[in-house]
Each structure stands twice: as C-alpha cells, then as structure tokens.
Design an enzyme around this catalytic site. Structure first.
Site, PDB file in Angstrom:
ATOM      1  N   GLU A 243       0.774  -1.236   0.000  1.00  0.00           N
ATOM      2  CA  GLU A 243       0.000   0.000   0.000  1.00  0.00           C
ATOM      3  C   GLU A 243       0.814   1.300   0.000  1.00  0.00           C
ATOM      4  OE1 GLU A 243      -2.971  -0.242   3.076  1.00  0.00           O
ATOM      5  OE2 GLU A 243      -4.137  -1.712   1.933  1.00  0.00           O
ATOM      6  N   GLU A 351      -6.057  -7.807  -0.606  1.00  0.00           N
ATOM      7  CA  GLU A 351      -6.805  -7.598   0.629  1.00  0.00           C
ATOM      8  C   GLU A 351      -8.253  -7.269   0.293  1.00  0.00           C
ATOM      9  OE1 GLU A 351      -5.164  -4.722   3.308  1.00  0.00           O
ATOM     10  OE2 GLU A 351      -3.105  -5.484   3.120  1.00  0.00           O
TER      11      GLU A 351
END
Length: 417
Positions: A243, A351
């Site tokens: 991320e 995710e």
C-alpha cells in the site's frame, strides 16, 4: 490494510459510489444502463432486486450484451446477441474451457489459482523497532495454516517490517537480521511444505525508517538480497511493497519496475506482485494515476500481476463493519477489471474485508463473482485477515473463533473455492 485517513482521491470516488448506491435502490431486476467514463462505455448495468418497475432505457451500448451475473445485478459484457434485455433467471450459461458455470454467479467462473488469507502478526508493533518477539510482534501460527489448508485454501500472505529485517543501522540494502529472517523463513517453509503458496511482503507503505523510499537502487538491492534467500522455492511469491500512498503513481511505478528487474537478475522466476499508490485501491486505480503509470509495467518472465486492495465500507478503509450496499463489492471492482482486460494485465486482490452481516456477505460475494467471471484476468485473492493477535477484530478469520469465521468463511469465501 489502509489507514483510517482516506486520500482526497478516494473521497471523491466515495461521493460517486454514494450516488450509485442511492440510484441502485430504485432499480428492478431489468438490465438498467449505468455507464461511466472509467468503464470505457463497455457498460456496467446494475439491477437491484427491489421489485420496482423501471421504464427507462434497458439497452446496452453497441458491441456489448446485457448478461445476468447474479441475483443482484446484470452487466453489459463485450459480445453480441439478438436481444439486449435481461436474460431469464435460469442458471444455464455457456461454459468456456477452464471455467465452471453454476448458480453462484449465474455466469461462467474461472476459479482462482491463488485463494487464501493474510496471516498478520510480524508487522505488529511498528513503533517498536526492533521489538520483542512475543511481546511486540508474532509470527503466524502453523495450526492456523493447517486449518485453512484443510478448508481448501492454498495461499498465505505474510506481512513483515523492513526495519526488523534490515535494521536502520545498516540501511535498507544492508545485511538481514538473522533472527527475524529465520522467523520469516520458518513460516514460509512451513506453508510451502503443505503445498501452499507463501506471499512475502514488506508492510511498510513505501516508507523505511520513517521516510518515503526514494532511492530505487537501494530498494532494488533490498529485493535482490531477499529474492536470493527464496528463489529456489517455487511456491514463494514476491509482493514488492504494501500500500504505497502519498506518492505520485509514476514514482511508485519506477520503484516497482526497478525491483522487478532486480529480482529477475537473480534468476528468480516466481510470481511478482506489484502495488500502486493511493493504498493500491481498486476503486481509485484510475483516479490515482496508477492506470496510466502501470500500463508500461514489464517483466521478462511475464510472471507479474497487479495487486489491488478493496474494502467495502464507506471510505474504503476497512475500519467499519458496515458495507455501503450489497452491490458495492462488484461496483468498486468494475473499472479496475476493465483496465486489466484492456491492458492485458493480470490482477490479484491482495486484501478484501467486510463485516459479518447480510449486506456485507452479499457484497463480498458480488465482489468475488466479479473477479471470477472476468475471464481469468484475476488470478487470486486473500482475505484480511488471520493472525493470532486479532482478538475480537470484526474481520478476523483466525481459527477457531475469529469474528469472520461463522459467516464470512462458509457463506462468502468457501463457495468460490
């Protein structure tokens, strides 16, 4: 997992998604057009089963046909047909080689090659460097791995902290801490001994020792060193960075490309996962600049995939157990799916997470239907998260009694194995 602070770009997309959700409540099971520029006017037609009639236009744009994907929505997919109205509720569909057609999604599904969970714990205590094993951080439990392998899952994403593996005293390209490397190697070898895949990923948000990683040479050296540790194990997957955020998409792309090149120069041939900026969100893939930047990504082994993340709460952070709507999972993945197809890329949803309630279960199922009916461009997904220290966390799927075990596991995940 994304922090509680969403980017401005994500907030802008949230407004659009909220408008969509309001419109959806008025639609019937007919194929009602809803087009966006990001979807390149292939057409994304949603129908929400509210039993309310719709008298507007029900045709698809030229070159696409209205296809029922499940009981919640229909979608205009590339193709041709003599009629553009919503097909009847029958589950009979045309099956393509390598796919399976059933009542789950109402369309041909391509099952994931990689389907599993995030095994969180070694990245805990990020303010405690190096930290104390068992106090500030922990490694995943072998019994948890056994449980999921027994359920039919085959992939485990293992977050770790760069500062523990390569201490700041020696720098990002320095020597590994032997104890932490041993912990990582031990759980990786355990997973792969079961015939499953281990994804190793620095959970650092494109930061090291408190600063944005801007030296691509050092980042590449880090991955050269790490790839050399695991290149002989063909069930290890390299996830380059968790991320990235607050960084220009083009800058992140350059870092990822440098790491891909470095890994291949070691002779490693395994799958590499690359992530984009803006928390690598699927719903912001275009608005963040990732779509333009990562179209140029190359790999001499042609064994690289784009990793995206997607949560289903209002700001996409994964911090609320409430989902925007039962269709939000499908909606937030549509544009990213089309980008993968248009750019001949493979995707991995690293995710996804949501609460254990009726709306969220339907939303997760809609998301996974979107992935598995996309013609094979999505090669896998992993739930956030398992891990021995989650306690009562609403997305915990850690056996035996994580909050997501009772509903998410049997209702939203296992049907897609």
């Amino acid at each position: 997992m994304k922090s509680t602070f969403a980017s401005l770009a994500a907030a802008a997309v949230l407004f659009v998604s909220t408008v969509k959700a309001a419109q959806l409540s008025m639609l019937s099971v007919e194929c009602v057009p809803y087009l966006t520029t990001a979807e390149r006017r292939v057409g994304s037609h949603y129908a929400h089963n509210q039993g309310i009639g719709w008298s507007g236009d029900t045709s698809c744009v030229s070159g696409s046909v209205c296809t029922k994907l499940n009981d919640y929505y229909s979608q205009c997919l590339p193709g041709s047909a003599t009629s553009t109205t919503n097909p009847p509720s029958s589950t009979t569909t045309t099956t393509n080689p390598g796919g399976t057609s059933d009542a789950l999604c109402g369309a041909t599904r391509t099952k994931f090659k990689y389907f599993g969970v995030n095994q969180s714990g070694a990245e805990f205590g990020e303010t405690k460097i190096p930290g104390v094993l068992g106090t500030d951080y922990t490694w995943p439990s072998p019994t948890s791995v056994d449980y999921f392998v027994g359920q039919g899952f085959n992939t485990f994403r293992i977050p770790f902290l760069m500062e523990r593996l390569v201490p700041p005293a020696t720098g990002m390209a320095g020597a590994f801490n032997s104890a932490y490397l041993s912990g990582l190697t031990t759980i990786v070898n355990y997973i792969t001994s079961k015939g499953a895949y281990a994804i190793i990923e620095p959970h650092n948000y494109m930061r090291y020792n408190g600063a944005i990683i801007s030296n691509n040479s050092q980042f590449a050296s880090f991955w050269t060193n790490l790839a050399n540790q695991f290149k002989s194990n063909n069930h290890v997957i390299f996830d380059l960075m968790n991320e990235p955020n607050g960084i220009d998409a083009g800058v992140v792309y350059q870092s990822m490309q440098a790491a891909v090149n470095a890994i291949r120069q070691t002779g490693a041939t395994q799958l590499i996962l690359v992530e984009g900026t803006s928390w690598t969100g699927a719903w912001t893939w275009s608005s963040s600049g990732n779509a333009a930047a990562f179209a140029a990504l190359t790999d001499p082994q042609n064994n690289v995939a784009i990793e995206m993340h997607q949560y289903l709460d209002s700001d996409g952070s994964g911090t609320s157990a409430n989902c925007v709507s039962s269709t939000i999972g499908a909606e937030r993945l549509q544009a990213a799916t089309q980008w993968l197809k248009s750019n001949n890329k493979k995707g991995f949803l690293g995710e996804i997470g949501a609460g254990s309630n009726d709306v969220c279960v339907a939303a997760v199922k809609g998301a996974l239907c979107t992935l598995q009916t996309a013609g094979g461009v999505w090669i896998g997904t992993s739930w956030w998260a398992a891990g021995p220290w989650w306690g009562t966390y609403f997305q915990s799927i850690e056996p035996p009694n994580g909050a997501a075990i009772s509903r998410i596991l049997p209702e939203a995940l296992k049907p897609f194995l």
